[in-house]
Every structure is written in C-alpha cells, then in structure tokens.
Design an enzyme around this catalytic site. Structure first.
Site, PDB file in Angstrom:
ATOM      1  N   THR A 167       0.856  -1.188   0.000  1.00 32.51           N
ATOM      2  CA  THR A 167       0.000   0.000   0.000  1.00 32.51           C
ATOM      3  C   THR A 167       0.891   1.238   0.000  1.00 32.51           C
ATOM      4  O   THR A 167       2.073   1.136  -0.335  1.00 32.51           O
ATOM      5  CB  THR A 167      -0.990  -0.060   1.190  1.00 32.51           C
ATOM      6  OG1 THR A 167      -1.906   1.029   1.096  1.00 32.51           O
ATOM      7  CG2 THR A 167      -0.283  -0.005   2.540  1.00 32.51           C
ATOM      8  N   ASN A 168       0.341   2.409   0.312  1.00 31.76           N
ATOM      9  CA  ASN A 168       1.152   3.630   0.306  1.00 31.76           C
ATOM     10  C   ASN A 168       0.682   4.576   1.404  1.00 31.76           C
ATOM     11  O   ASN A 168      -0.226   4.249   2.160  1.00 31.76           O
ATOM     12  CB  ASN A 168       1.113   4.285  -1.079  1.00 31.76           C
ATOM     13  CG  ASN A 168      -0.306   4.697  -1.466  1.00 31.76           C
ATOM     14  OD1 ASN A 168      -0.896   5.564  -0.848  1.00 31.76           O
ATOM     15  ND2 ASN A 168      -0.857   4.037  -2.481  1.00 31.76           N
TER      16      ASN A 168
END
Ligand code: CTP
Ligand code: CA
Length: 224
Positions: free
Chosen positions: A33-34
């Site tokens: 994810t980020n």
C-alpha cells in the site's frame, strides 16, 4: 451551519471522487500500500456535498468516517477502484481522482501464506501494471469533467504539466508528496490549459472549498 450557508456552486451535479490508498495483496496476510491518508479526497467530497453536489466517494482503506450525506463505496485494490469508478463515472458530471492508486499489482497473488525457507532465500515478486482510472474515464465519449491530482517528489511544475497532457484532463492539481501525505494542511497548484495558479498553504478543509469553487467555475455553464 457552515454547510447550510455554503454557496451551492455544484447544485444538482453528480460528482465521483476516488480517495485514499489502494491495497494490493501479495498473499492472504500481506500486501502493498502507500502513505495516502485519504484526508484530501474526503475533504473534497465534503466540500462538494456542501456545495450541493450528489457525491459518490470511492475509498481505499482509510481510517476516516464517511462525511454526512455522501454515498461511499469501499474498495481495496486498484482494479476494484477502477471498476467502481468507471460504473459511477458513466453517469457523472465531474470525476475527481484523488486516490493514490497503486501503479502495479502482484502478478500471481498466492492463495497460501508465503513461508520462510531453510536457505534464507527471499521470495521474488513479479508485477503487472494497473489500469489508469483517470485516463480511462477522461477518454470516455461524453464523459465527466475530469480532475487529476499529482503528488510529485520534485520538479512539480514540469511533472504536473506533462501529466495533465498525458492523461488528457482539463485540470490537474499538483502538490509535493512528502509535504502533504497524512498532514491536515496542503499546498497545491492548479495546472490547466491557461497555465499554473498557485494557492497558499491551507487547511485541507479550506483548500477543498477553494478547489471545488475552482472546479465549478471551469464547468460548462460556469459558476452559479
Ligand atoms: N491515477 C489513476 N489510476 C492509476 C494511477 C493514477 O486514476 N492507475 C490517477 C490518480 O488518482 C491521480 C492521477 O492519476 O489523480 C495522477 O496519479 P500519479 O500517480 O501522479 O500519476 P501516474 O500516471 O501514475 O504517474 P507516476 O509515474 O508519476 O506515478
Ligand atoms: Ca502513480
């Protein structure tokens, strides 16, 4: 009270917004994810609803509450966000892509947890590119007015202007990534065919109201 008195620049308009990060699974217990918090996208959804729009918010995994009066659809992966956004955007007047969409996903998602091996050799992951949601919606015949967001790490003006042309969107809002992710304030610039307009650093709620007004004045028919 603030919402009640807000100018109804988007009265009756259907607005679709993507927000937050995406989550790309590796195996049943891991993923990629980020750092997107979703705050800017949720603030824009709230601002659009306060200005009279009928808002659909397509959100990746975030810790945020659904703003009042907004239809929210939760998704995990870029592909799910793409499918939800495309379905909603087909009937929309405005599409705003605020999500930090993963550019790649793992090619072969494992059905079982990847285990460490005795020889200590790490696994190798292969990636495939995800569809570009914004560019796809921007290319729809009779599609909505499209707005992109770009978080760059450097050379904001050159990168943002080039990205706007590459995605073929009339308006792209650019910011420097490390200076915005997770924060409650943001400093952005607007890139359109006329050039660049810089906005002063502001709280994301205040900024969202300004951006909604800037978007509304660019729609066919302009501000009302
Ligand atoms: N975007 C999208 N779908 C993708 C990637 C990006 O809809 N698969 C949208 C984002 O929501 C944002 C805009 O495109 O509105 C710009 O995203 P960005 O990651 O800056 O652009 P990319 O084309 O992925 O370029 P880069 O290589 O700089 O990441
Ligand atoms: Ca990207």
């Amino acid at each position: 009270i603030v919402a009640f008195f807000a100018p109804k620049h988007l009265q009756g308009k259907r607005v679709v917004i993507t927000a937050g990060p995406t989550f790309e699974p590796i195996d049943p217990v891991r993923g990629i994810t980020n750092l997107s918090s979703g705050k800017m996208g949720f603030a824009l959804a709230r601002a659009a609803a306060n200005s009279g729009a009928d808002v659909t918010l397509i959100a990746g995994p975030t810790a945020l509450d659904t703003p009042w009066g907004i239809a929210r659809e939760d998704v995990q992966t870029a592909q799910q966000m793409h499918d939800a956004a495309l379905a909603a955007a087909a009937h929309a007047d405005v599409f705003i892509g605020v999500a930090a969409v993963a550019d790649w996903r793992v090619a072969q998602v494992r059905t079982s947890k990847i285990k460490k091996t005795a020889d200590g050799a790490p696994p190798t992951l292969e990636f495939v590119e995800n569809p570009d949601i914004l560019a796809t919606i921007a290319a729809l015949p009779d599609g909505p007015y499209c707005v992109g967001f770009a978080a760059e790490s450097d050379d904001l003006d050159a990168n943002a202007s080039a990205k706007r042309l590459r995605k073929n969107v009339p308006l792209l809002i650019g910011n420097l990534g490390p200076a915005t992710f997770g924060r409650d304030d943001n400093e952005v610039a607007l890139y359109d065919a006329q050039g660049v307009t810089r906005l002063p650093r502001a709280d994301k709620t205040a900024l969202a109201n300004t951006l909604i007004e800037q978007i509304a004045r660019r729609l066919p028919g302009g501000l009302f």
